[in-house]
Write a protein that holds these residues in place. Structure first.
Motif, mmCIF file in Angstrom:
data_model
loop_
_atom_site.group_PDB
_atom_site.id
_atom_site.type_symbol
_atom_site.label_atom_id
_atom_site.label_comp_id
_atom_site.label_asym_id
_atom_site.label_seq_id
_atom_site.Cartn_x
_atom_site.Cartn_y
_atom_site.Cartn_z
ATOM 1 N N PHE A 15 0.891 -1.167 0.000
ATOM 2 C CA PHE A 15 0.000 0.000 0.000
ATOM 3 C C PHE A 15 0.923 1.208 0.000
ATOM 4 C CE2 PHE A 15 -2.570 -3.175 2.387
ATOM 5 C CZ PHE A 15 -3.655 -3.233 1.539
ATOM 6 N N GLY A 16 1.119 1.835 -1.134
ATOM 7 C CA GLY A 16 2.091 2.915 -1.204
ATOM 8 C C GLY A 16 3.432 2.386 -0.734
ATOM 9 N N ASP A 22 4.545 -9.796 2.722
ATOM 10 C CA ASP A 22 5.870 -9.907 2.128
ATOM 11 C C ASP A 22 6.163 -11.368 1.757
ATOM 12 O OD1 ASP A 22 8.388 -9.364 1.294
ATOM 13 O OD2 ASP A 22 9.214 -8.918 3.278
ATOM 14 N N GLU A 23 5.947 -11.694 0.497
ATOM 15 C CA GLU A 23 6.256 -13.040 -0.029
ATOM 16 C C GLU A 23 5.708 -14.162 0.861
ATOM 17 O OE1 GLU A 23 10.292 -13.337 -1.318
ATOM 18 O OE2 GLU A 23 10.014 -11.664 -2.698
ATOM 19 N N LYS A 44 -3.220 -10.024 8.420
ATOM 20 C CA LYS A 44 -4.123 -11.167 8.279
ATOM 21 C C LYS A 44 -5.321 -10.852 7.378
ATOM 22 C CE LYS A 44 -4.655 -11.352 12.781
ATOM 23 N NZ LYS A 44 -3.845 -10.197 13.193
ATOM 24 N N THR A 45 -5.984 -9.725 7.648
ATOM 25 C CA THR A 45 -7.150 -9.384 6.834
ATOM 26 C C THR A 45 -6.718 -9.029 5.412
ATOM 27 O OG1 THR A 45 -8.431 -8.691 8.745
ATOM 28 C CG2 THR A 45 -9.120 -7.788 6.636
ATOM 29 N N THR A 46 -5.573 -8.386 5.277
ATOM 30 C CA THR A 46 -5.045 -8.100 3.939
ATOM 31 C C THR A 46 -4.848 -9.402 3.172
ATOM 32 O OG1 THR A 46 -3.941 -6.140 4.784
ATOM 33 C CG2 THR A 46 -3.131 -7.007 2.677
ATOM 34 N N PHE A 47 -4.386 -10.425 3.879
ATOM 35 C CA PHE A 47 -4.196 -11.730 3.245
ATOM 36 C C PHE A 47 -5.544 -12.257 2.722
ATOM 37 C CE2 PHE A 47 -4.239 -16.333 3.338
ATOM 38 C CZ PHE A 47 -3.113 -16.644 2.591
ATOM 39 N N PHE A 48 -6.566 -12.247 3.580
ATOM 40 C CA PHE A 48 -7.905 -12.694 3.137
ATOM 41 C C PHE A 48 -8.367 -11.864 1.937
ATOM 42 C CE2 PHE A 48 -10.509 -15.210 6.517
ATOM 43 C CZ PHE A 48 -9.557 -16.206 6.519
ATOM 44 N N TYR A 235 4.291 -8.623 11.007
ATOM 45 C CA TYR A 235 4.752 -7.555 10.105
ATOM 46 C C TYR A 235 4.753 -8.020 8.642
ATOM 47 C CZ TYR A 235 6.233 -5.091 14.324
ATOM 48 O OH TYR A 235 6.242 -4.462 15.543
ATOM 49 N N GLY A 236 3.692 -8.723 8.239
ATOM 50 C CA GLY A 236 3.537 -9.107 6.836
ATOM 51 C C GLY A 236 4.328 -10.313 6.408
#
Ligand SMILES: Nc1ncnc2c1ncn2[C@@H]1O[C@H](COP(=O)(O)OP(=O)(O)OP(=O)(O)O)[C@@H](O)[C@H]1O
Length: 264
Positions: A15-16, A22-23, A44-48, A235-236
Motif C-alpha cells: 500500500f504505497g 511480504d512473499e 491477516k485481513t489483507t491476506f484474506f 509484520y507481513g
C-alpha cells in the motif's frame, strides 16, 4: 498432504510505501482446518482480501484446486463475486449483513450464485422458477437450523443479537456451497460460552459439508483446540507454520506475541 485446495505462493501486497504482505506462502489441504494468527496489524485481513479478490496481490500467485485433484486454477485479480462462484466463501471482521432483510433472506442471497433461473423465468414465474424458489427457501431454512438460528428466521438481521449475527454470516457463506470457508475473527465479541459453541459449530461444518476451513482468530484457546495447522504472520511475513503444539513452542512466535501490548 494430498493436493492442496488453496495454494498461495510468494504473495506480496504493497500500500504505497507499506508492505503489508511480504512473499507469503500458505497451503490449505482438503478438509483441513487452518488458522492464521498474528499480532494486530500483521496483515491477516489483507491476506484474506488478497485471496478473495478484494485486493489484487502486488506480486505472487493464488491458485485453487477445489476438488484436490491436481487441476489448479489461478485466481489472481478475479473479482470477489467470481471467487465466490469458484467456491471460496468468507465472513468479515466487521459483520456485513443486509440489515433491513430477514435472516432467511440474508441466507437466500447466498444461494443466488448457484441458481439457474433467467430474467425471463423471474418475469413469467414458470414452474421451474417456482420450484427453484422453493428449493432456495428450504435450503436457507435448513442452514439457519444448522447454525441454531431457527427462531430468528423472519427477524430482521439488525434485530438479531451480535454473536448470532456472526452465525448468520456463516450460514450465508455456506449457502454459496463453498469448498473453502474463510472466517475472519468469527469469535470476536463472543462470550466464552458462545465461543465454545462456535468451535463446535465449525468442526461440525467441516464434518457435515466435507469442506476446508481457514480462520483468522485472536482467541488462542479456540485456535489451539480446533486447528489442524496454524500459520503465524508478523509484520507481513510468515514467521511460522505447524501443528498447534509446534506453534505453541516456537520461539519466534512467542517473541512476536510477547513483544506487543496484549490488549486482546
Ligand atoms: N487499504 C489499506 N491502505 C493502506 N494500508 C492498509 C490498508 N489495509 C491494510 N493496511 C495496512 O496493512 C497492515 C496490515 O493490516 P491488516 O488489517 O491486514 O492487519 P491484521 O493482521 O488483519 O490486523 P488486526 O488483527 O488488527 O485485524 C497495517 O499496517 C495496515 O495499516
Amino acid at each position: 498432504m494430498n493436493n492442496p485446495v488453496l495454494n498461495v505462493n510468494s504473495v506480496s501486497k504493497d500500500f504505497g510505501g507499506i508492505r503489508a504482505l511480504d512473499e507469503v506462502n500458505l497451503v490449505v489441504g482438503d478438509k483441513e482446518i487452518v488458522a492464521l494468527i498474528g499480532p494486530n496489524g500483521a496483515g491477516k485481513t489483507t491476506f484474506f482480501n488478497c485471496i478473495t479478490g478484494i485486493y489484487t496481490p502486488t506480486s505472487g500467485d493464488v491458485s485453487i484446486d477445489p476438488k484436490a485433484e491436481g487441476k489448479t486454477v489461478r485466481i489472481n485479480g478475479r473479482k470477489p463475486n467470481i471467487v465466490t462462484e469458484l467456491g471460496m466463501a468468507r465472513t468479515f471482521q466487521n459483520i456485513r449483513l443486509f440489515h433491513s432483510m430477514t435472516a432467511l433472506e440474508n441466507v437466500m442471497i447466498g444461494t443466488h450464485c448457484r441458481t439457474k433461473s433467467s430474467i425471463w423465468g423471474a418475469i413469467s414465474r414458470n414452474k421451474a422458477t417456482r420450484q427453484e424458489e422453493q428449493a432456495v427457501i428450504q435450503r436457507a431454512y435448513e442452514l439457519l437450523k444448522l447454525v441454531d438460528l431457527e427462531e430468528y428466521v423472519n427477524e430482521l438481521a439488525s434485530n438479531i443479537p451480535y454473536g448470532k449475527q456472526r452465525r448468520l454470516e456463516i450460514a450465508r457463506a455456506l449457502a454459496t456451497d463453498p469448498f473453502l470457508l474463510l472466517l475472519d475473527e468469527p469469535a470476536a465479541g463472543m462470550n466464552p460460552q458462545e465461543t465454545l459453541e462456535l468451535e463446535q459449530l465449525i468442526t461440525d461444518i467441516r464434518q457435515q459439508f466435507n469442506i476446508s476451513i481457514m480462520l483468522i482468530e485472536h482467541d488462542m484457546k479456540m485456535v489451539m483446540s480446533m486447528s489442524d495447522r496454524i500459520y503465524v504472520l508478523d509484520y507481513g511475513r510468515m514467521i511460522a507454520d505447524g501443528t498447534p503444539q509446534e506453534i505453541a513452542e516456537n520461539p519466534a512466535v512467542i517473541k512476536a506475541y510477547l513483544g506487543e501490548d496484549d490488549d486482546d
